[in-house]
Write an enzyme that holds these catalytic residues in place. Structure first.
Site, PDB file in Angstrom:
ATOM      1  N   TYR A  38      -0.753   4.711   7.224  1.00  0.00           N
ATOM      2  CA  TYR A  38      -0.723   3.410   6.535  1.00  0.00           C
ATOM      3  C   TYR A  38      -1.058   3.608   5.063  1.00  0.00           C
ATOM      4  O   TYR A  38      -0.319   3.161   4.169  1.00  0.00           O
ATOM      5  CB  TYR A  38      -1.724   2.455   7.198  1.00  0.00           C
ATOM      6  N   SER A  95      -3.431  -1.219  -0.982  1.00  0.00           N
ATOM      7  CA  SER A  95      -4.586  -1.340  -0.095  1.00  0.00           C
ATOM      8  C   SER A  95      -5.721  -0.437  -0.555  1.00  0.00           C
ATOM      9  O   SER A  95      -5.482   0.639  -1.124  1.00  0.00           O
ATOM     10  CB  SER A  95      -4.154  -0.925   1.314  1.00  0.00           C
TER      11      SER A  95
HETATM   12  N1  NAD Z   1      -5.700  -8.360   5.206  1.00  0.00           N
HETATM   13  C1  NAD Z   1      -6.255  -7.310   4.627  1.00  0.00           C
HETATM   14  O1  NAD Z   1      -7.475  -7.073   4.732  1.00  0.00           O
HETATM   15  C2  NAD Z   1      -5.443  -6.360   3.792  1.00  0.00           C
HETATM   16  C3  NAD Z   1      -6.103  -5.301   3.151  1.00  0.00           C
HETATM   17  C4  NAD Z   1      -5.362  -4.423   2.365  1.00  0.00           C
HETATM   18  C5  NAD Z   1      -3.994  -4.623   2.199  1.00  0.00           C
HETATM   19  N2  NAD Z   1      -3.373  -5.647   2.829  1.00  0.00           N
HETATM   20  C6  NAD Z   1      -1.926  -5.814   2.614  1.00  0.00           C
HETATM   21  O2  NAD Z   1      -1.679  -7.154   2.238  1.00  0.00           O
HETATM   22  C7  NAD Z   1      -0.397  -7.579   2.724  1.00  0.00           C
HETATM   23  C8  NAD Z   1      -0.550  -8.833   3.565  1.00  0.00           C
HETATM   24  O3  NAD Z   1      -1.419  -8.557   4.669  1.00  0.00           O
HETATM   25  P1  NAD Z   1      -1.820  -9.635   5.765  1.00  0.00           P
HETATM   26  O4  NAD Z   1      -3.230  -9.390   6.125  1.00  0.00           O
HETATM   27  O5  NAD Z   1      -1.378 -10.997   5.315  1.00  0.00           O
HETATM   28  O6  NAD Z   1      -0.905  -9.117   6.975  1.00  0.00           O
HETATM   29  P2  NAD Z   1      -0.009  -9.934   8.032  1.00  0.00           P
HETATM   30  O7  NAD Z   1       0.385  -8.938   9.063  1.00  0.00           O
HETATM   31  O8  NAD Z   1      -0.726 -11.165   8.470  1.00  0.00           O
HETATM   32  O9  NAD Z   1       1.256 -10.360   7.180  1.00  0.00           O
HETATM   33  C9  NAD Z   1       2.370  -9.526   6.962  1.00  0.00           C
HETATM   34  C10 NAD Z   1       3.633 -10.325   7.271  1.00  0.00           C
HETATM   35  O10 NAD Z   1       4.747  -9.506   6.954  1.00  0.00           O
HETATM   36  C11 NAD Z   1       5.752  -9.714   7.932  1.00  0.00           C
HETATM   37  N3  NAD Z   1       6.603  -8.514   7.958  1.00  0.00           N
HETATM   38  C12 NAD Z   1       6.246  -7.263   8.368  1.00  0.00           C
HETATM   39  N4  NAD Z   1       7.306  -6.446   8.286  1.00  0.00           N
HETATM   40  C13 NAD Z   1       8.338  -7.189   7.802  1.00  0.00           C
HETATM   41  C14 NAD Z   1       9.707  -6.889   7.513  1.00  0.00           C
HETATM   42  N5  NAD Z   1      10.192  -5.658   7.694  1.00  0.00           N
HETATM   43  N6  NAD Z   1      10.490  -7.890   7.035  1.00  0.00           N
HETATM   44  C15 NAD Z   1       9.997  -9.141   6.850  1.00  0.00           C
HETATM   45  N7  NAD Z   1       8.706  -9.475   7.121  1.00  0.00           N
HETATM   46  C16 NAD Z   1       7.892  -8.508   7.583  1.00  0.00           C
HETATM   47  C17 NAD Z   1       4.985  -9.917   9.239  1.00  0.00           C
HETATM   48  O11 NAD Z   1       5.739 -10.632  10.202  1.00  0.00           O
HETATM   49  C18 NAD Z   1       3.756 -10.691   8.756  1.00  0.00           C
HETATM   50  O12 NAD Z   1       3.931 -12.085   8.903  1.00  0.00           O
HETATM   51  C19 NAD Z   1       0.148  -6.376   3.476  1.00  0.00           C
HETATM   52  O13 NAD Z   1       0.968  -5.636   2.587  1.00  0.00           O
HETATM   53  C20 NAD Z   1      -1.075  -5.564   3.838  1.00  0.00           C
HETATM   54  O14 NAD Z   1      -0.769  -4.206   4.020  1.00  0.00           O
HETATM   55  C21 NAD Z   1      -4.064  -6.532   3.613  1.00  0.00           C
END
Ligand code: NAD
Length: 337
Positions: free
Chosen positions: A159, A134
């Site tokens: 985080y 991130s």
């Molecule tokens: N969306 C953003 O702007 C952003 C920015 C920086 C980093 N990220 C990273 O990108 C990745 C995806 O983010 P996103 O926006 O799609 O988030 P999201 O919350 O929509 O998706 C994450 C998914 O992971 C699943 N999950 C969480 N813990 C779990 C576990 N222990 N076992 C199995 N499944 C699990 C959740 O149910 C969820 O569906 C993450 O690692 C997040 O930290 C996202």
């Protein structure tokens, strides 16, 4: 290779980014095994709706297992009869602010979970694992744009600390087991099928419901907003290009097969510009409640994407002027408002 079937394990497949990646992979003919715990950090119905879309597009090329990857025995059991060559690990506990309220959720999903996925990759001989880090790892870094060579030792939230820890654990596995990996520092991803805890969704919802919006940092914050399709193109380009184990120094500094890239739009946009675009798309003016910065928040983010541009030809194409109305249109359509 003609006739060769590529099988990819996608974690967090019911999530915003994971579901869109899975769709893209299925559209080009790959096979996808998806896992997700479908936790209730936000409305699980949205996750189920995303899964239904993937299942429809993928048919028998898509398999899904509901499992918590932080529980290694359950994870191993869920994957025992599944074959895959590469992994896209996007499942995590996301969100900066929630890490103040519930720090243990981050330890569970992002630390134990990341280690378990590294173990899966190692024992199953994965050709490559692409994983999500991130932009929050840059903390209060005040030299802009943020470069993957910058030191990132002062996270402002738990985080961010867990994401930095993931990068360190990955480096160890790349060194010890020569496991090829690419860590991606995403910058504020938005677009259709997005996340209900993120500002763009919260603002759109409040404006359409005629409620005031809460603007933190008095609106004086800048974000490098990245449209979902651009992020997915970057992830897939990485997935197709594992870092070679050639002893050369990689983006981010590793001499093991481990690259770190920023994926952003490489433009830093003012929060008020984003709000103006939502107002336009909603055809309503926002009633703005100006509030101070929240603990853990970073004032500016801005990605230097030259490493991924140079290595993989990645170039984002969607401006917020194009992307925000697409998000708002999807939001209205999905909710029937
Ligand atoms: N969306 C953003 O702007 C952003 C920015 C920086 C980093 N990220 C990273 O990108 C990745 C995806 O983010 P996103 O926006 O799609 O988030 P999201 O919350 O929509 O998706 C994450 C998914 O992971 C699943 N999950 C969480 N813990 C779990 C576990 N222990 N076992 C199995 N499944 C699990 C959740 O149910 C969820 O569906 C993450 O690692 C997040 O930290 C996202």
């Amino acid at each position: 290779m003609e006739g060769y079937i590529v099988k990819i394990l996608v974690t967090g497949v019911a999530g915003f980014i994971g579901s869109t990646v899975a769709l893209r992979l299925l559209m080009r003919g790959d096979h996808v095994v998806g896992i997700d715990s479908i936790n209730d950090y936000y409305d699980p119905q949205l996750k189920r709706d995303r899964l239904a879309r993937i299942a429809e597009a993928g048919g028998d090329r898509f398999a899904f297992e509901q499992v918590d990857f932080a529980h290694h025995e359950a994870l191993d059991a869920a994957l025992a009869d599944k074959a895959f060559d590469r992994i896209v690990h996007l499942g995590a506990q996301a969100g900066v602010r929630y890490s103040i309220e519930n720090p243990r959720a981050y330890l569970h999903a992002n630390l134990a979970g990341h280690l378990n996925m590294l173990e899966v990759a190692r024992h199953r001989g994965a050709e490559h694992m692409v994983y999500a880090s991130s932009s929050s790892v840059y903390g209060g870094n005040d030299t802009l744009p943020f470069r993957v060579e910058d030191r990132v030792d002062q996270p402002l939230s738990l985080y961010a600390a867990t994401k930095k820890a993931d990068e360190l654990m990955s480096e160890t596995y790349a060194h010890l087991y020569r496991l090829p990996q690419t860590g991606l520092r995403f910058f504020t991803v938005y677009g259709p099928w997005g996340r209900p805890d993120m500002a763009m969704w919260l603002f759109t919802k409040a404006i359409l419901e005629g409620r005031p919006i809460q603007v933190f940092g008095e609106g004086d914050m800048r974000r490098d907003f990245t449209y979902i399709d651009d992020i997915v193109s970057g992830i897939v380009a990485c997935l197709d290009n594992p870092p070679p184990d050639d002893g050369e120094q990689k983006a981010g500094g590793s001499v093991s097969p481990h690259r770190l890239y920023n994926i952003g739009n490489s433009r830093s946009e003012n929060l008020s510009e984003m709000i103006a675009l939502i107002e336009q798309a909603c055809e309503r003016e926002a009633d703005k409640e100006l509030l101070p910065m929240q603990p853990g928040d970073v004032r500016d983010t801005f990605a230097d994407i030259s490493a991924i541009e140079r290595d993989l030809g990645f170039a984002p194409t969607t401006t917020i002027a194009e992307g925000v109305p697409r998000f708002v249109d999807w939001y209205r359509d999905y909710h029937g408002v």
